[in-house]
Enzyme design. Structure first.
Site, PDB file in Angstrom:
ATOM      1  N   SER A  19     175.169  14.897  57.980  1.00 43.84           N
ATOM      2  CA  SER A  19     174.958  13.893  56.769  1.00 43.84           C
ATOM      3  C   SER A  19     174.073  14.658  55.696  1.00 43.84           C
ATOM      4  O   SER A  19     173.157  15.408  55.445  1.00 43.84           O
ATOM      5  CB  SER A  19     174.113  12.705  57.286  1.00 43.84           C
ATOM      6  OG  SER A  19     173.741  11.973  56.091  1.00 43.84           O
ATOM      7  N   LEU A  20     174.659  14.116  54.431  1.00 42.95           N
ATOM      8  CA  LEU A  20     174.104  14.313  53.146  1.00 42.95           C
ATOM      9  C   LEU A  20     172.874  13.435  52.595  1.00 42.95           C
ATOM     10  O   LEU A  20     172.239  13.671  51.615  1.00 42.95           O
ATOM     11  CB  LEU A  20     174.944  14.861  52.034  1.00 42.95           C
ATOM     12  CG  LEU A  20     175.976  16.073  52.257  1.00 42.95           C
ATOM     13  CD1 LEU A  20     177.072  15.931  51.223  1.00 42.95           C
ATOM     14  CD2 LEU A  20     175.229  17.199  52.596  1.00 42.95           C
ATOM     15  N   SER A  21     172.885  12.336  53.339  1.00 40.04           N
ATOM     16  CA  SER A  21     172.274  11.316  52.838  1.00 40.04           C
ATOM     17  C   SER A  21     170.703  11.529  52.497  1.00 40.04           C
ATOM     18  O   SER A  21     170.042  11.322  51.540  1.00 40.04           O
ATOM     19  CB  SER A  21     172.045   9.967  53.912  1.00 40.04           C
ATOM     20  OG  SER A  21     173.522   9.747  53.484  1.00 40.04           O
ATOM     21  N   THR A  66     175.379   4.433  60.377  1.00 41.37           N
ATOM     22  CA  THR A  66     176.608   4.964  60.419  1.00 41.37           C
ATOM     23  C   THR A  66     177.338   4.950  61.758  1.00 41.37           C
ATOM     24  O   THR A  66     176.744   4.561  62.641  1.00 41.37           O
ATOM     25  CB  THR A  66     176.357   6.425  59.800  1.00 41.37           C
ATOM     26  OG1 THR A  66     177.557   7.000  59.249  1.00 41.37           O
ATOM     27  CG2 THR A  66     175.641   7.342  60.489  1.00 41.37           C
ATOM     28  N   LYS A  70     178.020   0.918  63.271  1.00 42.38           N
ATOM     29  CA  LYS A  70     178.234   0.126  62.140  1.00 42.38           C
ATOM     30  C   LYS A  70     178.824  -1.499  62.640  1.00 42.38           C
ATOM     31  O   LYS A  70     178.411  -2.530  61.864  1.00 42.38           O
ATOM     32  CB  LYS A  70     179.270   0.436  61.129  1.00 42.38           C
ATOM     33  CG  LYS A  70     178.648   1.494  60.298  1.00 42.38           C
ATOM     34  CD  LYS A  70     179.789   1.771  59.150  1.00 42.38           C
ATOM     35  CE  LYS A  70     179.314   2.694  58.027  1.00 42.38           C
ATOM     36  NZ  LYS A  70     180.136   2.719  56.897  1.00 42.38           N
ATOM     37  N   ASN A  91     176.018  -1.270  56.983  1.00 44.24           N
ATOM     38  CA  ASN A  91     175.478   0.099  56.769  1.00 44.24           C
ATOM     39  C   ASN A  91     174.077   0.094  56.434  1.00 44.24           C
ATOM     40  O   ASN A  91     173.659   1.025  56.276  1.00 44.24           O
ATOM     41  CB  ASN A  91     176.364   0.817  55.981  1.00 44.24           C
ATOM     42  CG  ASN A  91     176.204   0.721  54.444  1.00 44.24           C
ATOM     43  OD1 ASN A  91     175.859  -0.588  54.011  1.00 44.24           O
ATOM     44  ND2 ASN A  91     176.645   1.598  53.704  1.00 44.24           N
ATOM     45  N   SER A 130     193.573   2.855  59.203  1.00 47.63           N
ATOM     46  CA  SER A 130     193.617   1.433  59.593  1.00 47.63           C
ATOM     47  C   SER A 130     192.216   1.342  60.425  1.00 47.63           C
ATOM     48  O   SER A 130     192.157   0.420  61.233  1.00 47.63           O
ATOM     49  CB  SER A 130     194.655   0.929  60.279  1.00 47.63           C
ATOM     50  OG  SER A 130     195.042   1.594  61.274  1.00 47.63           O
ATOM     51  N   TYR A 231     184.027  14.136  51.380  1.00 45.20           N
ATOM     52  CA  TYR A 231     183.452  14.961  50.404  1.00 45.20           C
ATOM     53  C   TYR A 231     183.088  16.543  51.090  1.00 45.20           C
ATOM     54  O   TYR A 231     182.389  16.992  50.217  1.00 45.20           O
ATOM     55  CB  TYR A 231     182.109  14.130  49.951  1.00 45.20           C
ATOM     56  CG  TYR A 231     181.235  13.863  51.159  1.00 45.20           C
ATOM     57  CD1 TYR A 231     180.216  14.585  51.831  1.00 45.20           C
ATOM     58  CD2 TYR A 231     181.002  12.380  51.521  1.00 45.20           C
ATOM     59  CE1 TYR A 231     179.402  14.181  52.659  1.00 45.20           C
ATOM     60  CE2 TYR A 231     180.405  11.989  52.701  1.00 45.20           C
ATOM     61  CZ  TYR A 231     179.400  12.986  53.225  1.00 45.20           C
ATOM     62  OH  TYR A 231     178.633  12.620  54.079  1.00 45.20           O
ATOM     63  N   GLY A 252     184.882  12.086  47.756  1.00 43.19           N
ATOM     64  CA  GLY A 252     184.091  11.019  48.402  1.00 43.19           C
ATOM     65  C   GLY A 252     182.711  11.213  47.886  1.00 43.19           C
ATOM     66  O   GLY A 252     181.887  10.239  48.180  1.00 43.19           O
TER      67      GLY A 252
END
Length: 286
Positions: A19-21, A66, A70, A91, A130, A231, A252
């Site tokens: 994760s880049l968060s 995440t 979720k 989220n 989907s 991303y 993204g």
């Protein structure tokens, strides 16, 4: 400076090591001068309730949720926003005045951020995939007033369920990726959004692949905007392929930043951070 008074916000998921968060959220917290840090916490399914209950009792000021939690987190929340209910996905969480979890979803606002000024009203859109991400994308396209939204997927049962979910809002057209009619839709599309993991930089997926294979894209024309929610890597194989055809492409990263800004605003009761603060931190890191 982390001190004994510092509180934290955490990302909960499995896995979270990619994760880049934390990069962008810590840059934003520093910019705002808040005594907060943002960390990523890997959490297995069986531990979710224990972890969320434990975080209520310590100096946790909010959570991002995440994959794969979720949907599972719903029954651990006492307040759920209308958009999270509609998407069947959460989220972002914070503790309310009664020390119970209040939940929302910032993915739709994140998704539409790079599309807002492209005048897509009355245009034709295609969503690939989907799964859970497709729900946020479809809701975003409805909010942008597209005239037709088609969903192309490999999985008939999740495709049928997705179409049923939006029955009361819009008549979605659903196709399997093997359907010949997909070529006509691709030729006429103003916007195509990839929500599948094909091309993502992980060990599970080959990151040089293009969703549904190259032959699927043979009728793509240069007037179409191609948006890949992935991303990392940037650009994906799909976006390189589309750019070579003359298409405008979007990755993204802006969605990631925009949904992160909305989450931060939710945790801090309305504080706003400029887009470039998070974006620059990610660009520097990547």
């Amino acid at each position: 400076m982390i001190s004994s008074k510092t509180s934290f916000i955490a990302l909960i998921g499995n896995p979270v090591s990619h994760s880049l968060s934390p990069i962008m959220q810590n840059a934003a917290l520093q910019y705002l001068g808040l005594d907060l840090i943002y960390i990523a916490v890997p959490c297995k399914d069986k531990d979710l309730e224990l972890v969320l209950n434990s975080f209520k009792k310590i100096n946790c000021k909010g959570l991002n949720i995440t994959i794969p939690h979720k949907e599972k987190v719903f029954n651990l929340c006492s307040e759920i926003s209308p958009i999270a209910n509609k998407l069947k996905a959460i989220n972002t969480l914070k503790l309310n005045s009664e020390k119970k979890w209040s939940a929302t979803n910032t993915d739709v606002e994140g998704f539409i951020y790079p599309l807002k000024n492209l005048n897509l009203a009355k245009k034709k859109g295609i969503v690939l995939g989907s799964g859970g991400a497709a729900r946020s994308v479809i809701q975003g396209l409805i909010n942008l007033n597209l005239s037709t939204i088609s969903v192309i997927s490999r999985n008939k049962s999740s495709l049928d369920e997705l179409i049923k979910n939006f029955d009361n809002q819009i008549q979605l057209q659903g196709l399997l990726n093997s359907d010949d009619q997909a070529q006509i839709l691709i030729r006429e599309a103003d916007l195509i959004v990839n929500t599948t993991p094909a091309g993502m930089k992980t060990t599970k997926y080959e990151n040089n692949v293009i969703p549904y294979g190259e032959a699927f894209w043979r009728s793509l024309n240069s007037q179409t905007i191609v948006y890949d929610l992935i991303y990392n890597p940037a650009p994906t194989t799909l976006l390189k392929f589309s750019a070579n055809k003359g298409c405008m492409t979007i990755d993204g990263l802006e969605m990631l930043v925009a949904q992160g800004i909305k989450s931060l605003s939710f945790w801090t009761d309305g504080l706003e951070v400029p887009f470039h603060v998070m974006n620059d931190a990610l660009k520097k890191y990547l």
